[in-house]
Design a protein around this motif. Structure first.
Motif, PDB file in Angstrom:
ATOM      1  N   THR A 228      -1.304   4.671   4.185  1.00 19.83           N
ATOM      2  CA  THR A 228      -2.622   4.085   3.925  1.00 19.83           C
ATOM      3  C   THR A 228      -2.545   2.572   4.133  1.00 19.83           C
ATOM      4  O   THR A 228      -1.470   1.997   4.255  1.00 19.83           O
ATOM      5  N   LYS A 229      -3.716   1.951   4.159  1.00 19.65           N
ATOM      6  CA  LYS A 229      -3.770   0.497   4.294  1.00 19.65           C
ATOM      7  C   LYS A 229      -4.322  -0.199   3.057  1.00 19.65           C
ATOM      8  O   LYS A 229      -4.146  -1.411   2.905  1.00 19.65           O
ATOM      9  N   ASP A 230      -4.981   0.565   2.187  1.00 24.28           N
ATOM     10  CA  ASP A 230      -5.667  -0.096   1.077  1.00 24.28           C
ATOM     11  C   ASP A 230      -5.408   0.517  -0.291  1.00 24.28           C
ATOM     12  O   ASP A 230      -5.905   0.010  -1.293  1.00 24.28           O
ATOM     13  N   ARG A 231      -4.623   1.584  -0.359  1.00 24.21           N
ATOM     14  CA  ARG A 231      -4.331   2.198  -1.659  1.00 24.21           C
ATOM     15  C   ARG A 231      -3.126   1.486  -2.266  1.00 24.21           C
ATOM     16  O   ARG A 231      -1.989   1.708  -1.851  1.00 24.21           O
ATOM     17  N   LEU A 232      -3.359   0.617  -3.243  1.00 25.61           N
ATOM     18  CA  LEU A 232      -2.286  -0.165  -3.844  1.00 25.61           C
ATOM     19  C   LEU A 232      -1.315   0.757  -4.576  1.00 25.61           C
ATOM     20  O   LEU A 232      -1.702   1.519  -5.455  1.00 25.61           O
TER      21      LEU A 232
ATOM     22  N   SER B 248      -4.437   1.636  -9.921  1.00 23.49           N
ATOM     23  CA  SER B 248      -4.454   1.120  -8.557  1.00 23.49           C
ATOM     24  C   SER B 248      -5.814   0.514  -8.214  1.00 23.49           C
ATOM     25  O   SER B 248      -5.899  -0.575  -7.638  1.00 23.49           O
TER      26      SER B 248
ATOM     27  N   PRO C  62       0.830  -1.218   0.000  1.00 21.85           N
ATOM     28  CA  PRO C  62       0.000   0.000   0.000  1.00 21.85           C
ATOM     29  C   PRO C  62       0.856   1.256   0.000  1.00 21.85           C
ATOM     30  O   PRO C  62       2.042   1.228   0.342  1.00 21.85           O
ATOM     31  N   GLN C  63       0.230   2.344  -0.408  1.00 16.43           N
ATOM     32  CA  GLN C  63       0.897   3.639  -0.332  1.00 16.43           C
ATOM     33  C   GLN C  63       1.189   3.955   1.126  1.00 16.43           C
ATOM     34  O   GLN C  63       0.399   3.657   2.016  1.00 16.43           O
TER      35      GLN C  63
ATOM     36  N   GLY D 244      -6.496  -3.408  -7.547  1.00 20.55           N
ATOM     37  CA  GLY D 244      -7.094  -3.785  -6.273  1.00 20.55           C
ATOM     38  C   GLY D 244      -8.328  -4.642  -6.456  1.00 20.55           C
ATOM     39  O   GLY D 244      -8.549  -5.628  -5.733  1.00 20.55           O
TER      40      GLY D 244
END
Length: 310
Positions: free
Chosen positions: A207-211, A239, A203-204, A243
């Motif tokens: 963040t936890k979910d921004r690929l 992204s 992830p970025q 995802g």
């Protein structure tokens, strides 16, 4: 039917028994027109029905005359050169409304280079020279039949100068062998573009979910071998698309057969090794670790098994 496949060549062949074609940077596609049909059924090289994604390509030529052809769907970039990245978003569309909108915004062209059936007659056992003669005698409307060339070395130099992907050399006596990777067809690519399998993503930061990056590997007889981390080229749209493709495919441990460096493994979410992506890099084959890689797009038209076969 699956398309016939080319083998990577080392030296461009010479002689009257070979013909040479431009290698298009697009999506391989078979177009099957049942007798009298208004639209062709389009299938990718791994057998997936892609008709809905290409409304500008699927209208049947010749008033629906029975036909099966092999070719490449291409899109042209701002430099006037075929570029896979231009059309890669269209490959994944499964909505007729979205497909129609993209067809207007990102038009595609179907480059047809072989014919396997005509008016109910199976042509696969004919030599390539005869199949090409039949193909060139057809009026395919908006579908294009690109020329072939006698001088492969000249074509390779010309395509390099023009920024094209490369060339394919084909033995004129070759029959069409569905699903076979044949040495009667040889491919020579210019660009340092490679296909890899995704084994994880990061992830970025913050963040936890921004690929933001992919960990990719090369399928081999010894398993999936790690080749590097790819972050450049992954836009916001890419992204989200990545995802969505990787969602629900998480693993508890690395799918790579070898060790992933700690700097790359830290913070990585491991995934099942099923998704194939294209990557540009400064490398030449063979590759141990990618140099300055850049993500180019998802390849839903091929899978990990195709990469293992070469």
């Amino acid at each position: 039917m699956r398309p016939m496949l080319a083998t990577k060549g080392d030296v461009v062949p010479t002689g009257d028994e070979w013909s040479h074609e431009v290698k298009w940077d697009g999506v391989r596609m078979l177009a099957d027109v049942a007798d009298g049909a208004e639209r062709a059924r389009l299938t990718t090289r791994n057998g997936n029905d892609a008709t809905i994604a290409w409304p500008d390509v699927s209208p049947a030529p010749m008033d629906g005359r029975d036909l099966l052809v092999d070719g490449e769907i291409i899109g042209i970039n701002d430099a006037g050169v075929p570029d896979f990245a231009v059309i890669q978003e269209r490959m994944h569309v499964r909505s007729a409304t979205t497909a129609a909108r993209l067809a207007k915004a990102v038009p595609a062209t179907f480059m047809v280079f072989d014919v396997m059936r005509l008016d109910g007659r199976d042509l696969t056992s004919l030599p390539l020279a005869e199949r090409r003669e039949i193909l060139q005698g057809l009026d395919l409307g908006g579908w294009q039949v690109p020329p072939t060339y006698d001088d492969g070395a000249m074509l390779r130099d010309a395509t390099l100068a023009q920024g094209l992907e490369g060339i394919v050399s084909k033995r004129l006596t070759s029959t069409y062998q569905p699903g076979v990777r044949s040495k009667a067809w040889l491919k020579f690519a210019h660009r340092h573009r490679f296909s890899f399998v995704v084994g994880g993503w990061r992830p970025q930061e913050g963040t936890k979910d921004r690929l933001a990056a992919l960990l990719v590997g090369e399928p081999t007889a010894d398993g999936l071998l790690y080749r590097g981390r790819v972050g450049s080229g992954i836009s916001g749209a890419a992204s989200r698309l990545l995802g969505a493709q990787l969602g629900g495919r998480a693993l508890d441990a690395s799918p790579f057969a070898d060790d992933v460096p700690a700097v790359d493994a830290r913070g990585t979410f491991w995934v099942e090794p099923f998704l194939v992506v294209d990557v540009d890099s400064l490398n030449k084959m063979p590759i141990s670790r990618l140099r300055q890689p850049s993500y180019r797009g998802i390849r839903t038209d091929i899978d990990a098994a195709d990469l293992l076969e070469g």
